[in-house]
Design a protein around this motif. Sequence first.
Motif, PDB file in Angstrom:
ATOM      1  N   ARG A 136       0.803  -1.219   0.000  1.00 17.19           N
ATOM      2  CA  ARG A 136       0.000   0.000   0.000  1.00 17.19           C
ATOM      3  C   ARG A 136       0.840   1.276   0.000  1.00 17.19           C
ATOM      4  O   ARG A 136       0.525   2.228  -0.722  1.00 17.19           O
ATOM      5  CB  ARG A 136      -0.929  -0.030   1.204  1.00 17.19           C
ATOM      6  CG  ARG A 136      -1.972   1.104   1.262  1.00 17.19           C
ATOM      7  CD  ARG A 136      -2.979   1.055   0.108  1.00 17.19           C
ATOM      8  NE  ARG A 136      -3.399  -0.279  -0.240  1.00 17.19           N
ATOM      9  CZ  ARG A 136      -4.281  -1.020   0.471  1.00 17.19           C
ATOM     10  NH1 ARG A 136      -4.813  -0.542   1.580  1.00 17.19           N
ATOM     11  NH2 ARG A 136      -4.627  -2.242   0.067  1.00 17.19           N
ATOM     12  N   GLN A 140       0.645   4.231  -2.799  1.00 15.97           N
ATOM     13  CA  GLN A 140       0.232   5.591  -2.446  1.00 15.97           C
ATOM     14  C   GLN A 140       1.409   6.568  -2.389  1.00 15.97           C
ATOM     15  O   GLN A 140       1.234   7.713  -1.979  1.00 15.97           O
ATOM     16  CB  GLN A 140      -0.517   5.571  -1.112  1.00 15.97           C
ATOM     17  CG  GLN A 140      -1.810   4.759  -1.189  1.00 15.97           C
ATOM     18  CD  GLN A 140      -2.623   4.837   0.094  1.00 15.97           C
ATOM     19  OE1 GLN A 140      -2.097   4.948   1.191  1.00 15.97           O
ATOM     20  NE2 GLN A 140      -3.936   4.782  -0.057  1.00 15.97           N
ATOM     21  N   PRO A 169      -1.067  -3.310   5.249  1.00 16.68           N
ATOM     22  CA  PRO A 169      -2.404  -3.919   5.250  1.00 16.68           C
ATOM     23  C   PRO A 169      -2.552  -4.924   4.108  1.00 16.68           C
ATOM     24  O   PRO A 169      -2.102  -4.669   2.982  1.00 16.68           O
ATOM     25  CB  PRO A 169      -3.330  -2.719   5.066  1.00 16.68           C
ATOM     26  CG  PRO A 169      -2.503  -1.698   4.358  1.00 16.68           C
ATOM     27  CD  PRO A 169      -1.090  -1.907   4.804  1.00 16.68           C
ATOM     28  N   LYS A 171      -5.210  -8.421   2.610  1.00 12.07           N
ATOM     29  CA  LYS A 171      -6.308  -9.370   2.759  1.00 12.07           C
ATOM     30  C   LYS A 171      -5.771 -10.637   3.423  1.00 12.07           C
ATOM     31  O   LYS A 171      -4.568 -10.919   3.342  1.00 12.07           O
ATOM     32  CB  LYS A 171      -6.925  -9.689   1.406  1.00 12.07           C
ATOM     33  CG  LYS A 171      -7.604  -8.483   0.747  1.00 12.07           C
ATOM     34  CD  LYS A 171      -8.217  -8.857  -0.595  1.00 12.07           C
ATOM     35  CE  LYS A 171      -8.904  -7.640  -1.211  1.00 12.07           C
ATOM     36  NZ  LYS A 171      -9.521  -7.969  -2.530  1.00 12.07           N
ATOM     37  N   SER A 207      -3.755   5.382  12.356  1.00 14.22           N
ATOM     38  CA  SER A 207      -3.699   6.591  11.541  1.00 14.22           C
ATOM     39  C   SER A 207      -2.630   7.558  12.010  1.00 14.22           C
ATOM     40  O   SER A 207      -2.404   8.598  11.378  1.00 14.22           O
ATOM     41  CB  SER A 207      -5.060   7.300  11.552  1.00 14.22           C
ATOM     42  OG  SER A 207      -5.329   7.865  12.827  1.00 14.22           O
ATOM     43  N   ASP A 216      -3.963   3.907   3.729  1.00 16.01           N
ATOM     44  CA  ASP A 216      -5.350   3.454   3.764  1.00 16.01           C
ATOM     45  C   ASP A 216      -5.421   1.973   4.123  1.00 16.01           C
ATOM     46  O   ASP A 216      -4.597   1.167   3.661  1.00 16.01           O
ATOM     47  CB  ASP A 216      -6.013   3.655   2.401  1.00 16.01           C
ATOM     48  CG  ASP A 216      -6.109   5.129   2.027  1.00 16.01           C
ATOM     49  OD1 ASP A 216      -6.047   5.981   2.942  1.00 16.01           O
ATOM     50  OD2 ASP A 216      -6.251   5.418   0.821  1.00 16.01           O
ATOM     51  N   ILE A 217      -6.382   1.612   4.936  1.00 13.09           N
ATOM     52  CA  ILE A 217      -6.639   0.216   5.280  1.00 13.09           C
ATOM     53  C   ILE A 217      -8.094  -0.073   4.944  1.00 13.09           C
ATOM     54  O   ILE A 217      -9.006   0.569   5.485  1.00 13.09           O
ATOM     55  CB  ILE A 217      -6.377  -0.067   6.772  1.00 13.09           C
ATOM     56  CG1 ILE A 217      -4.946   0.329   7.146  1.00 13.09           C
ATOM     57  CG2 ILE A 217      -6.627  -1.541   7.090  1.00 13.09           C
ATOM     58  CD1 ILE A 217      -4.641   0.177   8.626  1.00 13.09           C
ATOM     59  N   HIS A 218      -8.340  -1.014   4.053  1.00 10.35           N
ATOM     60  CA  HIS A 218      -9.696  -1.318   3.613  1.00 10.35           C
ATOM     61  C   HIS A 218     -10.405  -2.241   4.603  1.00 10.35           C
ATOM     62  O   HIS A 218      -9.767  -2.915   5.423  1.00 10.35           O
ATOM     63  CB  HIS A 218      -9.655  -1.948   2.225  1.00 10.35           C
ATOM     64  CG  HIS A 218      -8.982  -1.073   1.202  1.00 10.35           C
ATOM     65  ND1 HIS A 218      -8.394  -1.565   0.051  1.00 10.35           N
ATOM     66  CD2 HIS A 218      -8.797   0.282   1.161  1.00 10.35           C
ATOM     67  CE1 HIS A 218      -7.879  -0.573  -0.653  1.00 10.35           C
ATOM     68  NE2 HIS A 218      -8.110   0.555   0.002  1.00 10.35           N
ATOM     69  N   ASP A 219     -11.730  -2.265   4.512  1.00  7.39           N
ATOM     70  CA  ASP A 219     -12.532  -3.032   5.469  1.00  7.39           C
ATOM     71  C   ASP A 219     -12.237  -4.528   5.440  1.00  7.39           C
ATOM     72  O   ASP A 219     -12.429  -5.221   6.441  1.00  7.39           O
ATOM     73  CB  ASP A 219     -14.024  -2.812   5.197  1.00  7.39           C
ATOM     74  CG  ASP A 219     -14.471  -1.387   5.529  1.00  7.39           C
ATOM     75  OD1 ASP A 219     -13.760  -0.713   6.288  1.00  7.39           O
ATOM     76  OD2 ASP A 219     -15.530  -0.964   5.006  1.00  7.39           O
ATOM     77  N   ASP A 220     -11.789  -5.036   4.296  1.00  3.44           N
ATOM     78  CA  ASP A 220     -11.529  -6.475   4.172  1.00  3.44           C
ATOM     79  C   ASP A 220     -10.054  -6.812   4.403  1.00  3.44           C
ATOM     80  O   ASP A 220      -9.595  -7.898   4.027  1.00  3.44           O
ATOM     81  CB  ASP A 220     -11.979  -6.996   2.809  1.00  3.44           C
ATOM     82  CG  ASP A 220     -11.237  -6.344   1.640  1.00  3.44           C
ATOM     83  OD1 ASP A 220     -10.573  -5.297   1.854  1.00  3.44           O
ATOM     84  OD2 ASP A 220     -11.334  -6.868   0.512  1.00  3.44           O
ATOM     85  N   GLU A 221      -9.298  -5.907   5.036  1.00  2.00           N
ATOM     86  CA  GLU A 221      -7.862  -6.120   5.223  1.00  2.00           C
ATOM     87  C   GLU A 221      -7.482  -6.203   6.705  1.00  2.00           C
ATOM     88  O   GLU A 221      -8.161  -5.647   7.576  1.00  2.00           O
ATOM     89  CB  GLU A 221      -7.071  -4.985   4.567  1.00  2.00           C
ATOM     90  CG  GLU A 221      -7.169  -4.980   3.046  1.00  2.00           C
ATOM     91  CD  GLU A 221      -6.422  -3.833   2.416  1.00  2.00           C
ATOM     92  OE1 GLU A 221      -5.929  -4.001   1.292  1.00  2.00           O
ATOM     93  OE2 GLU A 221      -6.341  -2.750   3.045  1.00  2.00           O
TER      94      GLU A 221
END
Length: 265
Positions: A136, A140, A169, A171, A207, A216-221
């Motif tokens: 990530r 980014q 982060p 999956k 954060s 960023d960290i996604h909900d599924d990670e």
Amino acid sequence: MSVPLFASQSPAQLRQAIRHGVWRKETSGLAAGFVQVNLVILPEQDASEFHRFCQKNPKPCPLIAVSEVGNPFIPALGADLDIRSDVPRYKVFRDGEVLAEPDDITDLWRDDLVTFAIGCSFTFEHSLIENGIAIRHIEQNRNVPMYRTSVQTAQSGPFHGPLVVTMRPMKAADAIRAIQITSRFPGVHGAPVHIGDPALIGIFDLSRPDYGDAVDIHDDELPVFWACGVTPQAALSQARPALCITHAPGHMLMTDLRNNDFSIL
């Protein structure tokens, strides 16, 4: 010069770019296939105890090389490699406090200084990417997030302090694969030290990293944590040597050593 062009350059070319002030940014994603290292530079009177600290804490402090006293060159790491000028940004500590963050330490060099090159997790990132695992902070264009934990290192003399970790982060399926891949690189931190709930290791806000940049960290990670070569900087704040010089977090020394040389499989 663009970032893609830099990413395609050899370690020797990148060192020249750094030495001449052309590149001053973080080094994650550069020199694919080659080892990057953290640096700790100490007076000889402090070097033996710090060496023992590294031996007691091989996960965050895997030693790659140690210089001769007063010698700013480590030929084993690369031809035409100069410790004094080939890091994008340094940190200078006096009595445990950060005094400056220069991009060259030639004027600070002394005949009693010893350099420790410590393995860096940027080394195995290329293997993760080759296996389809996204990184990530590279995506980014940020510095890797680093956090001080509640886990304490093994003390050696005045050197002690919290374990520092990097976070990436992923999956769940990628995290499992990342364990398998990075386990092959014990000389550059190896497998993760923690996966999942950061509060279990004393991190309460992802954060707000202690070093580097948030990503960023996604909900599924899940957050996946590796031991980090910035750990010695936390120990230095406790030991408070009269002088110490390190790399600035994320700004590594690129070597001519190949990643495969540090793979156990």
